[in-house]
Write an enzyme that holds these catalytic residues in place. Structure first.
Site, PDB file in Angstrom:
ATOM      1  N   CYS A  10       0.823  -1.211   0.000  1.00 38.42           N
ATOM      2  CA  CYS A  10       0.000   0.000   0.000  1.00 38.42           C
ATOM      3  C   CYS A  10       0.860   1.266   0.000  1.00 38.42           C
ATOM      4  CB  CYS A  10      -0.911   0.002   1.230  1.00 38.42           C
ATOM      5  SG  CYS A  10      -2.238   1.221   1.147  1.00 38.42           S
ATOM      6  N   ASP A 129      -5.789  -2.896  11.749  1.00 38.97           N
ATOM      7  CA  ASP A 129      -4.659  -1.973  11.801  1.00 38.97           C
ATOM      8  C   ASP A 129      -4.483  -1.480  13.232  1.00 38.97           C
ATOM      9  OD1 ASP A 129      -2.540  -0.493  10.907  1.00 38.97           O
ATOM     10  OD2 ASP A 129      -3.709   0.902   9.698  1.00 38.97           O
TER      11      ASP A 129
END
Length: 215
Positions: A10, A129
């Site tokens: 990412c 996360d």
């Protein structure tokens, strides 16, 4: 049955980084559409980078409390993008463009993941996360013991992953996919091709080791 952990890299902003991720075996490439992030790209940038993706490597767009106009502009630029909502979006806000999406959960002590996921039944996966200031990309690992023994939905493990710890994360969490950003960077927003290759190789070794223990 052999399980292959999917890999998403990412926060890519350069063509060379996209090429390195593809060559290393990434399954998905993440573009950050959040202006406050050092990894942010414009829709035009994302369109240019996405054109370099071969078939079956998926572009993923990360959004944080985006407006309808911002979502529309990004999807016009990269129509086949999977959406990743990383802010305070409700299920209705995630579903407003009627596209497949994954929902990020910011893990912290006392956070009820199963209850959170129940509010997003249409999500293709829940991305786990660390709870950091801002929205992701902090390079911080959350306490994996916070997770329930088995989640009834696909899980994407994120948050401070690197080649050094991803095998442990895969062994302990058994995620559908892993998501790396800061762990393969030489500086914020600048990926290191060598680190990308090391990370992907570490994931493949972890899968092989798990398969060996099952046989």
């Amino acid at each position: 049955m052999t399980h292959r952990t999917r890999i998403k890299v990412c926060g890519l902003r350069r063509e060379a980084d996209v090429a390195a991720a593809v060559e290393a075996g990434a399954d998905a490439i993440g573009f950050v559409f959040y202006a406050k992030s050092p990894r942010a790209v414009t829709p035009a940038d994302a369109a240019r980078l996405a054109r370099a993706l071969p078939p079956f490597v998926m572009p993923v767009g990360l959004f944080v409390n985006a407006s309808d106009a911002e979502l529309g502009a990004a999807l016009d630029a990269v129509p086949n993008m999977l959406l990743q909502f990383h802010g305070d979006e409700t299920a209705l806000q995630c579903e407003r463009v009627q596209r497949p999406y994954i929902r990020a959960a910011r893990m912290a002590p006392g956070f009820d993941l199963l209850n959170f996921a129940a509010f997003f039944p249409s999500a293709q996966a829940i991305l786990l996360d660390a709870h950091v200031e801002g929205y992701g990309g902090g390079g911080k690992v959350f306490d994996w013991s916070l997770l329930p023994p088995s989640a009834p939905f696909p899980v994407v493990l994120s948050g401070g992953l690197s080649a050094a710890n991803v095998a442990d994360g895969i062994a302990r969490v058994r995620p559908w996919a892993v998501d790396v950003s800061s762990g393969v960077e030489s500086s914020k927003g600048v990926k290191d091709p060598g680190l990308i290759h090391e990370f992907c190789a570490a994931v493949r070794r972890a899968d092989h080791e798990l398969d060996s223990t099952r046989s």
